[in-house]
Scaffold this motif. Structure first.
Motif, short mmCIF file in Angstrom:
data_model
loop_
_atom_site.label_atom_id
_atom_site.label_comp_id
_atom_site.label_asym_id
_atom_site.label_seq_id
_atom_site.Cartn_x
_atom_site.Cartn_y
_atom_site.Cartn_z
N ALA A 1 -8.09 2.26 -2.28
CA ALA A 1 -8.59 3.82 -1.21
C ALA A 1 -7.11 3.49 -0.39
N VAL A 2 -6.88 5.14 -0.11
CA VAL A 2 -5.34 4.97 1.12
C VAL A 2 -6.05 5.92 1.84
N ILE A 3 -5.73 5.57 3.24
CA ILE A 3 -5.82 6.65 4.42
C ILE A 3 -3.68 6.61 5.18
N ALA A 4 -3.40 7.35 5.27
CA ALA A 4 -2.30 6.96 5.60
C ALA A 4 -1.17 8.53 6.43
N GLU A 5 -1.17 7.41 7.69
CA GLU A 5 -1.40 8.91 8.84
C GLU A 5 -1.02 8.93 9.81
N ARG A 6 0.01 9.77 11.12
CA ARG A 6 0.93 9.87 11.66
C ARG A 6 0.57 10.03 12.95
N LEU A 7 1.64 9.21 13.92
CA LEU A 7 0.80 9.08 15.38
C LEU A 7 1.63 9.86 16.56
N ARG B 1 1.28 5.18 9.43
CA ARG B 1 0.58 4.05 9.09
C ARG B 1 -0.44 3.86 8.21
N ARG B 2 -0.19 3.37 7.65
CA ARG B 2 -1.37 3.33 5.90
C ARG B 2 -1.69 1.77 5.88
N ILE B 3 -3.21 2.83 5.60
CA ILE B 3 -4.64 1.55 5.41
C ILE B 3 -4.94 1.61 3.84
N GLU B 4 -5.12 0.28 3.42
CA GLU B 4 -5.02 0.19 2.05
C GLU B 4 -6.73 -0.45 1.96
N VAL B 5 -7.61 -0.03 0.96
CA VAL B 5 -8.58 -0.94 0.73
C VAL B 5 -9.09 -0.93 -0.61
#
Length: 326
Positions: free
Chosen positions: A135-141, A156-160
């Motif tokens: 699973a991937v959550i790629a975000e701009r902050l 930011r990139r959060i991978e499970v």
């Protein structure tokens, strides 16, 4: 492939999770968070629209759960309301506090200085996706000072991944690229760089549940509070649940390139660890010395968190890490 919401939308409609089954499934819920499920367990909730200005609004992961469903994070504890699960923080940033709460001032201690408390604002998603194995959550902050001025852009990139039912563990990899938007250097510090000994907390920060107080801290060679302020490729924290039977272990590791010279100079991770009066772990990027990021430069970091059921021993951790590549 399951996708929840559109990449650039922060107002994606609520999306019900799929029926329990194999693989990872994402759901965009309540208009402010993304939940990730494996089977019947919600492994994490990523809240990207926090409020409470005094707590330095920023996205966070809470709750995090083991595969058996045990919660391994705390949220707004009464001793530090700005501690929220697993989150990226900056306790001292060129005179601003993107950590939350009181600000440490040398010679004066912690003071209520709301004019120093900034934020990390969610700007949009580049990817929100999941399939059977990842699973991937790629975000701009955007990082902002108290007045709302944009100081830094963050990708930011959060991978499970590596959901291992046999070992009772799953892995989260957090990658970051932070670019200085100012016309002057950004100075990343900590209470220790400001004069308070052995309080180098900043960067990626985990707050464990209240039941984990007094748990076991373990590194490749050292144990317990001996790990405070030291360098090591990984640190593990084991604690026992309240309410349900069982224990859990979280293994925190930083990528080898985090120790290499790049933007900001050579700043290898030094561990901030605590088991009393609460459970906390942070691979600090500015424990003893400030990290200076020049205008236009980008600071990159990668970390890994393994969430496991049971009390893992040193050999268990080493063998498991050897099976994973960065």
């Amino acid at each position: 492939m399951t996708t929840s919401g559109t990449p650039d939308s922060v107002d994606a409609p609520d999306t019900a999770a799929d029926a329990p089954g194999p693989g990872l499934r994402l759901a965009h819920t309540h208009g402010d968070r993304i939940e990730l499920r494996s089977g019947r367990v919600t492994l994490l909730s990523y809240v990207y629209r926090p409020e409470a200005a005094w707590e330095a609004p920023k996205p966070y992961l809470h709750p995090l759960r083991t595969l058996s469903g045990g919660v391994v994070t705390d949220y707004r504890p009464n001793d530090h309301r700005w501690h929220k699960g697993l989150q990226l923080t900056a306790s001292h940033l060129s005179g601003q506090n993107l950590w939350g709460g009181n600000s440490y001032v040398h010679g004066e201690g912690y003071r209520a200085l709301p004019e120093r408390v900034g934020s990390m604002s969610h700007e949009g998603f580049d990817e929100v996706s999941a399939d059977s194995g990842r699973a991937v959550i790629a975000e701009r902050l955007v990082w902002r000072n108290h007045d709302g001025d944009a100081w830094a852009d963050e990708a930011r990139r959060i991978e499970v991944h590596d959901v291992d039912t046999e070992a009772g563990a799953w892995t989260l990899t957090w990658s970051d690229a932070i670019t200085n938007r100012r016309d002057e250097p950004l100075r990343f510090g900590s209470p220790t760089t400001a004069g308070r000994e052995m309080a180098g907390y900043t960067g990626l920060f985990w707050r464990g549940p209240r039941a984990f107080r007094g748990g076991r801290l373990l590194g490749p060679e050292l144990e317990g509070q001996e790990l405070m302020g030291t360098q090591a490729p990984w640190v593990a924290y084991s604690g026992e649940f309240d309410g349900i039977d069982g224990q859990a272990t979280l293994v925190f590791a930083h990528a080898p390139e985090n120790d290499h010279t790049g933007a900001g100079g050579q700043h290898p991770a030094h561990w901030f660890v605590r088991s009393d009066p609460f459970a906390a772990v942070a691979p600090s990027w500015a424990f003893y010395e400030e990290l200076v990021l020049q205008p236009g430069d980008t600071l990159t970091r990668r970390w890994r968190v393994i969430v496991a059921d049971g009390r893992w021993e040193r050999d268990d951790i080493v063998k498991y890490l050897e099976r994973q590549s960065w």
